[in-house]
Design a protein around this motif. Sequence first.
Motif, PDB file in Angstrom:
ATOM      1  N   TYR A 154      -5.961   6.538  -5.738  1.00 55.41           N
ATOM      2  CA  TYR A 154      -5.607   5.377  -4.923  1.00 55.41           C
ATOM      3  C   TYR A 154      -6.769   4.382  -4.893  1.00 55.41           C
ATOM      4  O   TYR A 154      -6.598   3.190  -5.106  1.00 55.41           O
ATOM      5  N   TYR A 155      -7.960   4.884  -4.640  1.00 48.13           N
ATOM      6  CA  TYR A 155      -9.126   3.991  -4.526  1.00 48.13           C
ATOM      7  C   TYR A 155      -9.660   3.558  -5.888  1.00 48.13           C
ATOM      8  O   TYR A 155     -10.289   2.512  -5.975  1.00 48.13           O
TER       9      TYR A 155
ATOM     10  N   LYS B  68      -3.952  15.636  -1.714  1.00 46.20           N
ATOM     11  CA  LYS B  68      -4.665  14.621  -0.941  1.00 46.20           C
ATOM     12  C   LYS B  68      -5.917  14.160  -1.686  1.00 46.20           C
ATOM     13  O   LYS B  68      -6.174  12.956  -1.801  1.00 46.20           O
ATOM     14  N   LYS B  69      -6.676  15.106  -2.209  1.00 45.41           N
ATOM     15  CA  LYS B  69      -7.881  14.748  -2.985  1.00 45.41           C
ATOM     16  C   LYS B  69      -7.507  13.910  -4.200  1.00 45.41           C
ATOM     17  O   LYS B  69      -8.141  12.901  -4.497  1.00 45.41           O
TER      18      LYS B  69
ATOM     19  N   LEU C 144       1.172   4.094  -2.873  1.00 45.11           N
ATOM     20  CA  LEU C 144       1.032   5.514  -2.586  1.00 45.11           C
ATOM     21  C   LEU C 144       2.224   6.295  -3.127  1.00 45.11           C
ATOM     22  O   LEU C 144       2.061   7.350  -3.749  1.00 45.11           O
TER      23      LEU C 144
ATOM     24  N   ASP D 119       0.832  -1.210   0.000  1.00 48.32           N
ATOM     25  CA  ASP D 119       0.000   0.000   0.000  1.00 48.32           C
ATOM     26  C   ASP D 119       0.863   1.255   0.000  1.00 48.32           C
ATOM     27  O   ASP D 119       0.588   2.209  -0.721  1.00 48.32           O
TER      28      ASP D 119
ATOM     29  N   GLN E 188      -7.696   0.358  -6.777  1.00 49.01           N
ATOM     30  CA  GLN E 188      -7.787  -0.778  -5.839  1.00 49.01           C
ATOM     31  C   GLN E 188      -8.768  -1.802  -6.323  1.00 49.01           C
ATOM     32  O   GLN E 188      -9.719  -1.600  -6.930  1.00 49.01           O
TER      33      GLN E 188
ATOM     34  N   GLU F  13      -6.321  10.391  -3.050  1.00 44.80           N
ATOM     35  CA  GLU F  13      -7.448   9.558  -2.605  1.00 44.80           C
ATOM     36  C   GLU F  13      -8.237   9.035  -3.799  1.00 44.80           C
ATOM     37  O   GLU F  13      -8.590   7.866  -3.861  1.00 44.80           O
ATOM     38  N   LYS F  14      -8.514   9.921  -4.735  1.00 40.11           N
ATOM     39  CA  LYS F  14      -9.286   9.534  -5.917  1.00 40.11           C
ATOM     40  C   LYS F  14      -8.570   8.425  -6.691  1.00 40.11           C
ATOM     41  O   LYS F  14      -9.149   7.387  -6.992  1.00 40.11           O
TER      42      LYS F  14
END
Length: 169
Positions: free
Chosen positions: A165-166, A158-159, A112, A108, A169, A162-163
């Motif tokens: 990264y997920y 960060k936004k 990142l 993970d 997945q 997050e967008k």
Amino acid sequence: MFFLCMTDKDRESAFRGLVDRQRDMIWHLCQTYSLNAAWETEDAFQEVLCMLWRDLETFDRRSAERTWVYRVATNTLLMLKRKVSNQPQQTVDVQEVETIPTPPTDSDYRHLLQLVDCLEAKDSQIVMAHLHGFSRQEIAKMTGVSLPTVARRLAKAKKWLEKHYYEEQ
């Protein structure tokens, strides 16, 4: 500036102390910026040490030692990364390469870091400093960016992270 008035022996002793105190952070940065092979980490580490020695007299003690070392190291590593990315890639027969075992890393965290690498260079540098525990004030000093800009870039990154990264997945 502080180191200019020292004898060569004192300067070398001060440098050794600085490297001893900051070795773990420098090594971790080198590992982070060279995700591919162990020899790249070692080469990057040596390059950072050379740049620290070369720039030692520019350390005027207005910032914390850790902050100054982090800035020199990240600038050196970004320069190395640009050099490597501008060189034509060579293919090598896998049987010719002696593999060096690398310690296992958290997938993970690796994912990142790969995403952070996709950010613009300045944003990547700000996020990496944040991940390494530097405060926004320290990051602003290191990068030469205003405190509100650091906060804005961190929030935007960060936004984006997050967008993406997920999504993957």
